[in-house]
Design a protein around this motif. Structure first.
Motif, PDB file in Angstrom:
ATOM      1  N   PHE A  17       0.857  -1.381  -0.015  1.00  0.00           N
ATOM      2  CA  PHE A  17       0.110  -0.045  -0.023  1.00  0.00           C
ATOM      3  C   PHE A  17       0.983   1.214   0.209  1.00  0.00           C
ATOM      4  O   PHE A  17       0.608   2.223  -0.426  1.00  0.00           O
ATOM      5  N   HIS A  18       2.029   1.194   0.732  1.00  0.00           N
ATOM      6  CA  HIS A  18       2.762   2.448   0.633  1.00  0.00           C
ATOM      7  C   HIS A  18       3.478   2.498  -0.446  1.00  0.00           C
ATOM      8  O   HIS A  18       3.626   3.716  -1.026  1.00  0.00           O
ATOM      9  N   ASN A  19       3.900   1.492  -1.279  1.00  0.00           N
ATOM     10  CA  ASN A  19       4.629   1.755  -2.623  1.00  0.00           C
ATOM     11  C   ASN A  19       3.415   2.110  -3.600  1.00  0.00           C
ATOM     12  O   ASN A  19       3.692   3.167  -4.254  1.00  0.00           O
ATOM     13  N   LEU A  20       2.106   1.626  -3.381  1.00  0.00           N
ATOM     14  CA  LEU A  20       1.077   1.886  -4.297  1.00  0.00           C
ATOM     15  C   LEU A  20       0.907   3.578  -4.162  1.00  0.00           C
ATOM     16  O   LEU A  20       0.484   4.178  -5.153  1.00  0.00           O
ATOM     17  N   GLU A  21       1.043   4.070  -2.673  1.00  0.00           N
ATOM     18  CA  GLU A  21       0.467   5.408  -2.394  1.00  0.00           C
ATOM     19  C   GLU A  21       1.733   6.330  -2.920  1.00  0.00           C
ATOM     20  O   GLU A  21       1.321   7.232  -3.520  1.00  0.00           O
ATOM     21  N   SER A  22       2.894   5.730  -2.874  1.00  0.00           N
ATOM     22  CA  SER A  22       3.873   6.707  -3.574  1.00  0.00           C
ATOM     23  C   SER A  22       3.676   6.717  -4.875  1.00  0.00           C
ATOM     24  O   SER A  22       3.956   7.874  -5.585  1.00  0.00           O
ATOM     25  N   GLY A  23       3.265   5.755  -5.627  1.00  0.00           N
ATOM     26  CA  GLY A  23       3.270   5.770  -6.813  1.00  0.00           C
ATOM     27  C   GLY A  23       2.136   6.827  -7.271  1.00  0.00           C
ATOM     28  O   GLY A  23       2.464   7.515  -8.334  1.00  0.00           O
ATOM     29  N   ILE A  24       1.120   6.521  -6.735  1.00  0.00           N
ATOM     30  CA  ILE A  24      -0.049   7.753  -7.035  1.00  0.00           C
ATOM     31  C   ILE A  24       0.526   9.078  -6.791  1.00  0.00           C
ATOM     32  O   ILE A  24       0.014  10.081  -7.609  1.00  0.00           O
ATOM     33  N   GLU A  25       1.228   9.383  -5.770  1.00  0.00           N
ATOM     34  CA  GLU A  25       1.703  10.743  -5.643  1.00  0.00           C
ATOM     35  C   GLU A  25       2.526  11.236  -6.408  1.00  0.00           C
ATOM     36  O   GLU A  25       2.454  12.380  -6.966  1.00  0.00           O
ATOM     37  N   GLU A  26       3.495  10.321  -7.074  1.00  0.00           N
ATOM     38  CA  GLU A  26       4.173  10.768  -7.938  1.00  0.00           C
ATOM     39  C   GLU A  26       3.491  10.948  -9.467  1.00  0.00           C
ATOM     40  O   GLU A  26       3.625  12.074  -9.921  1.00  0.00           O
ATOM     41  N   GLN A  27       2.455  10.229  -9.525  1.00  0.00           N
ATOM     42  CA  GLN A  27       1.658  10.502 -10.736  1.00  0.00           C
ATOM     43  C   GLN A  27       1.082  11.707 -10.612  1.00  0.00           C
ATOM     44  O   GLN A  27       0.927  12.459 -11.630  1.00  0.00           O
ATOM     45  N   ILE A  28       0.344  12.143  -9.601  1.00  0.00           N
ATOM     46  CA  ILE A  28      -0.362  13.203  -9.169  1.00  0.00           C
ATOM     47  C   ILE A  28       0.480  14.410  -9.362  1.00  0.00           C
ATOM     48  O   ILE A  28       0.300  15.495 -10.060  1.00  0.00           O
ATOM     49  N   GLY A  29       1.981  14.400  -8.841  1.00  0.00           N
ATOM     50  CA  GLY A  29       2.796  15.433  -9.072  1.00  0.00           C
ATOM     51  C   GLY A  29       3.083  15.760 -10.542  1.00  0.00           C
ATOM     52  O   GLY A  29       3.245  16.827 -11.127  1.00  0.00           O
ATOM     53  N   ALA A  30       3.096  14.566 -11.241  1.00  0.00           N
ATOM     54  CA  ALA A  30       3.666  14.606 -12.664  1.00  0.00           C
ATOM     55  C   ALA A  30       2.221  15.266 -13.482  1.00  0.00           C
ATOM     56  O   ALA A  30       2.571  16.094 -14.241  1.00  0.00           O
ATOM     57  N   LEU A  31       1.153  15.026 -13.263  1.00  0.00           N
ATOM     58  CA  LEU A  31      -0.074  15.621 -13.604  1.00  0.00           C
ATOM     59  C   LEU A  31      -0.254  17.117 -13.583  1.00  0.00           C
ATOM     60  O   LEU A  31      -0.574  17.727 -14.284  1.00  0.00           O
ATOM     61  N   ARG A  32       0.372  17.179 -12.340  1.00  0.00           N
ATOM     62  CA  ARG A  32       0.333  18.739 -11.820  1.00  0.00           C
ATOM     63  C   ARG A  32       1.248  19.618 -12.636  1.00  0.00           C
ATOM     64  O   ARG A  32       1.064  20.656 -13.211  1.00  0.00           O
ATOM     65  N   GLU A  33       2.496  18.873 -12.925  1.00  0.00           N
ATOM     66  CA  GLU A  33       3.314  19.668 -13.657  1.00  0.00           C
ATOM     67  C   GLU A  33       2.997  19.817 -15.104  1.00  0.00           C
ATOM     68  O   GLU A  33       3.148  20.962 -15.806  1.00  0.00           O
ATOM     69  N   GLU A  34       2.282  18.560 -15.726  1.00  0.00           N
ATOM     70  CA  GLU A  34       1.891  18.764 -17.026  1.00  0.00           C
ATOM     71  C   GLU A  34       0.800  19.806 -17.120  1.00  0.00           C
ATOM     72  O   GLU A  34       0.530  20.417 -18.199  1.00  0.00           O
ATOM     73  N   LEU A  35      -0.069  19.611 -16.007  1.00  0.00           N
ATOM     74  CA  LEU A  35      -1.248  20.627 -16.404  1.00  0.00           C
ATOM     75  C   LEU A  35      -0.853  22.331 -16.253  1.00  0.00           C
ATOM     76  O   LEU A  35      -1.188  22.958 -17.020  1.00  0.00           O
ATOM     77  N   ALA A  36       0.359  22.385 -15.460  1.00  0.00           N
ATOM     78  CA  ALA A  36       0.878  23.710 -15.489  1.00  0.00           C
ATOM     79  C   ALA A  36       1.388  24.248 -16.673  1.00  0.00           C
ATOM     80  O   ALA A  36       1.220  25.245 -17.127  1.00  0.00           O
ATOM     81  N   GLU A  37       2.135  23.257 -17.137  1.00  0.00           N
ATOM     82  CA  GLU A  37       2.821  23.618 -18.416  1.00  0.00           C
ATOM     83  C   GLU A  37       1.748  23.587 -19.697  1.00  0.00           C
ATOM     84  O   GLU A  37       1.808  24.520 -20.611  1.00  0.00           O
ATOM     85  N   LEU A  38       0.649  22.719 -19.638  1.00  0.00           N
ATOM     86  CA  LEU A  38      -0.469  23.151 -20.626  1.00  0.00           C
ATOM     87  C   LEU A  38      -1.232  24.593 -20.390  1.00  0.00           C
ATOM     88  O   LEU A  38      -1.411  25.074 -21.421  1.00  0.00           O
ATOM     89  N   THR A  39      -1.089  24.798 -19.008  1.00  0.00           N
ATOM     90  CA  THR A  39      -1.766  26.232 -18.661  1.00  0.00           C
ATOM     91  C   THR A  39      -0.981  27.169 -19.361  1.00  0.00           C
ATOM     92  O   THR A  39      -1.516  28.145 -19.830  1.00  0.00           O
ATOM     93  N   ARG A  40       0.239  27.038 -19.103  1.00  0.00           N
ATOM     94  CA  ARG A  40       1.252  28.372 -19.586  1.00  0.00           C
ATOM     95  C   ARG A  40       1.199  28.196 -21.204  1.00  0.00           C
ATOM     96  O   ARG A  40       1.147  29.301 -21.680  1.00  0.00           O
ATOM     97  N   LEU A  41       1.069  26.967 -21.785  1.00  0.00           N
ATOM     98  CA  LEU A  41       0.940  27.142 -23.315  1.00  0.00           C
ATOM     99  C   LEU A  41      -0.246  27.774 -24.019  1.00  0.00           C
ATOM    100  O   LEU A  41      -0.423  28.369 -24.794  1.00  0.00           O
ATOM    101  N   VAL A  42      -1.445  27.382 -23.044  1.00  0.00           N
ATOM    102  CA  VAL A  42      -2.513  28.061 -23.534  1.00  0.00           C
ATOM    103  C   VAL A  42      -2.825  29.601 -23.517  1.00  0.00           C
ATOM    104  O   VAL A  42      -3.240  30.104 -24.390  1.00  0.00           O
ATOM    105  N   GLY A  43      -2.269  29.806 -22.263  1.00  0.00           N
ATOM    106  CA  GLY A  43      -2.226  31.399 -22.147  1.00  0.00           C
ATOM    107  C   GLY A  43      -1.160  31.879 -23.002  1.00  0.00           C
ATOM    108  O   GLY A  43      -1.513  33.083 -23.519  1.00  0.00           O
ATOM    109  N   LYS A  44      -0.131  31.372 -23.368  1.00  0.00           N
ATOM    110  CA  LYS A  44       0.840  31.933 -24.363  1.00  0.00           C
ATOM    111  C   LYS A  44       0.172  32.033 -25.755  1.00  0.00           C
ATOM    112  O   LYS A  44       0.130  33.003 -26.505  1.00  0.00           O
ATOM    113  N   ASN A  45      -0.437  30.873 -26.115  1.00  0.00           N
ATOM    114  CA  ASN A  45      -1.272  30.890 -27.402  1.00  0.00           C
ATOM    115  C   ASN A  45      -2.392  31.702 -27.283  1.00  0.00           C
ATOM    116  O   ASN A  45      -2.553  32.245 -28.445  1.00  0.00           O
TER     117      ASN A  45
END
Length: 114
Positions: A17-45
């Protein structure tokens, strides 16, 4: 309390469960970074598109303004030509002009009585 060399199933589950939880947290962090980049690109466009549309609107406005100034100049020249021609006609044919003015006056009086 007794200690065992074999890990219990409970500790394995907690580790999983700890490994699964860590993996989910990493995926959420990666998704947040991708969402921030997408937001920046949309704003620039959006800014780029806004600048492009503003530039096109300004060019269209300048063209419209130039055309309207040309049209106004042509109308003024036409009015001046008409006024000059009318003065020349009145000078050349004064009796005809007086007769035409009287006819127009009678027509207006006739229409006003109705």
């Amino acid at each position: 309390m007794t200690y065992s060399i074999f890990p219990s199933s409970r500790s394995r589950r907690n580790g999983t469960f700890h490994n699964l939880e860590s993996g989910i947290e990493e995926q959420i962090g990666a998704l947040r970074e991708e969402l921030a980049e997408l937001t920046r690109l949309v704003g620039k466009n959006s800014r780029h598109q806004g600048d492009k549309i503003r530039s096109q609107a300004n060019a269209g406005y300048e063209e419209l303004l130039g055309r309207s100034e040309d049209l106004l100049r042509e109308l003024q020249q036409g009015y001046e030509r008409s006024a000059t021609e009318m003065r020349e006609t009145v000078r050349k044919h004064p009796l005809t002009t007086i007769g035409a003015a009287a006819a127009v006056g009678l027509a207006i009086a006739f229409l006003a009585r109705r």
